[in-house]
Design a protein around this motif. Structure first.
Motif, short mmCIF file in Angstrom:
data_model
loop_
_atom_site.label_atom_id
_atom_site.label_comp_id
_atom_site.label_asym_id
_atom_site.label_seq_id
_atom_site.Cartn_x
_atom_site.Cartn_y
_atom_site.Cartn_z
N ALA A 116 -2.37 -4.61 3.90
CA ALA A 116 -1.50 -3.44 3.75
C ALA A 116 -0.20 -3.77 3.04
O ALA A 116 0.28 -2.99 2.21
N SER A 117 0.38 -4.91 3.33
CA SER A 117 1.67 -5.25 2.73
C SER A 117 1.57 -5.45 1.23
O SER A 117 2.54 -5.27 0.50
N VAL A 118 0.39 -5.83 0.74
CA VAL A 118 0.18 -6.02 -0.69
C VAL A 118 0.13 -4.69 -1.43
O VAL A 118 0.63 -4.55 -2.55
N VAL A 119 -0.45 -3.69 -0.79
CA VAL A 119 -0.73 -2.42 -1.46
C VAL A 119 0.45 -1.45 -1.40
O VAL A 119 0.59 -0.58 -2.26
N GLY A 120 1.31 -1.59 -0.39
CA GLY A 120 2.39 -0.63 -0.21
C GLY A 120 3.26 -0.45 -1.43
O GLY A 120 3.61 0.67 -1.81
N GLU A 121 3.62 -1.53 -2.09
CA GLU A 121 4.48 -1.46 -3.27
C GLU A 121 3.79 -0.75 -4.42
O GLU A 121 4.42 -0.02 -5.19
#
Length: 472
Positions: free
Chosen positions: A138-143
């Motif tokens: 999730a942290s990779v895709v948020g940006e």
């Protein structure tokens, strides 16, 4: 799932592209690859991303299909720096089996994913880009979601609804009004203590904090297996997602039909009686200690069952690394059991072995992919959970679906499972009326799953619903 406009699978959808972002562990890589295969069958361009090493890993190990032959499935192997500590193996002699040796690789890869993933999405000139990301990414895709207004994001859970619901049920204070049988099963759930390392729990928390941007949730499960728990989970409206935006698209890694042939293994199975062989495999991330291997070997020998044992060291950060240690069995074991047992020390064709008519049981770590493959082939299980969701997968198999026996008691996980327990479990599974009843139920579930995957079946309708949703 809601009824939507039927999907015309013969019309190429040129306005929508799909990008799949898997978590770099074998079971996660594999299940999302098979989801990509199914989505690509609807004539959507699908882009599967990962490090070059992990793309090579998942395509080299895939069962049941040739992903390179799918014209609209594209692989993107991002370059990364060398895997940190990639030569370190799992701590086999520890009672805590969580694969902490892989965590440095995971942590090093994630920050390096963002730039090439941003560049790929920027290159795609489609009207809409649908990103399906493993929930652990999730942290990779948020940006990316923030940077492109034409991007929609859907989280992919590689585990089952029973496990995910059980976590939220506990967090909510166990207040859900459940039927008596379901309530009893929930109250008797194995503890989550010991399932994850402290470091991985912190990693999980960092990914949960990035999950508020998703448009829907996909689970690798089927309503045929756990529609009750899937509906309970959908009603929780996690991250504000409404029930109709949850899809059960599994079983994903199963391809029904003619199996591939690994002649050395499957030819041996051809000469065994129907439902007589136990397949033994503890997955890709764990190693048994010497004492545990000795007890398993002795239990197999004492049980007198036929078996194929996939005996490998745990995966490392780079599975193609040379010099991985050879796993040794007790002296003389293979010679003593050679008339009824085979030990496989290379990558075993698990799906093809489970699909063979001679295979009648599976001694397994209860990874969810393995569970789904076993159920889909009508094979009951002997449950030996190691870490993560596996203890609760074992509860689903033994207490809810009732197609397996327990071997490793999670409440006594610090103790070595003795040969006598292994022997008794295998005799129950393979040579008792109880085991035959489990086998009957497993085969009934397998037929139902196969029907659900056929045109007009429940799982196929679920997939059509998802495709209609993302192309609208």
């Amino acid at each position: 799932m809601t009824d939507q406009t039927p999907v015309n699978k013969n019309v190429v959808q040129r306005e929508v592209a799909v990008v799949a972002v898997p978590f770099p562990a074998q079971s996660h890589l594999n299940s999302l690859l098979h989801l990509c295969r199914r989505i690509s069958a609807h004539n959507l361009a699908v882009h599967y991303v990962g490090t070059a090493t992990h793309v090579h890993q998942v395509t080299a190990r895939v069962h049941g299909c040739d992903p390179s032959a799918i014209a609209n499935l594209h692989f993107h192997g991002f370059p990364t720096s060398p895997h940190p500590n990639h030569s370190s193996a799992a701590a086999a002699n520890s009672s805590a089996k969580f694969p902490s040796h892989l965590l440095p690789t995971f942590m090093a890869i994630l920050p390096r994913f963002k730039e090439p993933l941003l560049a790929l999405v920027d290159e795609l000139k489609h009207k809409k880009v649908v990103i399906i990301f493993d929930a652990l990414m999730a942290s990779v895709v948020g940006e990316i979601h923030q940077s492109f207004p034409n991007v929609e994001c859907y989280s992919f859970q590689s585990c089952n609804a029973f496990f995910v619901y059980s976590l939220f049920w506990e967090v909510a204070g166990k207040m859900e009004d459940l039927p008596s049988d379901a309530s009893r099963i929930m109250e008797e759930l194995p503890s989550m203590e010991g399932c994850f390392s402290i470091e991985f729990q912190e990693f999980l928390e960092s990914q949960r904090n990035g999950g508020g941007f998703q448009c829907g949730t996909i689970l690798n499960t089927s309503r045929v297996l756990e529609g009750f728990y899937f509906d309970l989970l959908a009603k929780l409206r996690i991250f504000g997602i409404t029930p109709e935006k949850h899809w059960a698209l599994g079983p994903l890694s199963v391809v029904f039909g003619r199996a591939n042939r690994d002649s050395k293994r499957l030819d041996w199975l051809d000469n065994q009686p129907e439902n007589s062989v136990v397949f033994v495999s503890f997955g890709t991330t764990c190693s048994l200690s010497e004492e545990e291997m000795r007890e398993v070997a002795l239990g197999l020998e004492m049980s007198e069952v036929r078996f194929i044992w996939s005996l490998r060291d745990a995966d490392r950060g780079d599975v193609f690394e040379e010099g991985v240690g050879q796993v040794e069995l007790p002296v003389g074991f293979e010679e003593r059991v050679r008339e009824r047992g085979v030990v496989v020390r290379e990558w075993a064709p698990q799906l093809e072995i489970l699909a063979h008519g001679a295979t009648g049981g599976f001694l397994t770590h209860c990874g969810w992919n393995s569970c789904l493959e076993s159920i889909s082939m009508g094979v009951p299980m002997a449950a030996w959970p190691m870490h993560s969701d596996q203890p609760r997968n074992a509860a689903l198999i033994t207490k809810v679906l009732k197609i397996g026996v327990g071997v490793r008691n999670w409440g006594r996980r610090d103790e070595v499972v003795g040969a006598g327990v292994v022997e008794e479990s295998l005799r129950r599974l393979m040579g008792s009326t109880e085991g035959e009843e489990m086998r009957r139920r497993a085969k009934m579930l397998a037929r139902a799953l196969k029907q659900s995957m056929e045109e007009g079946g429940a799982s196929e309708r679920e997939m059509d619903s998802f495709i209609s949703h993302i192309i609208t």
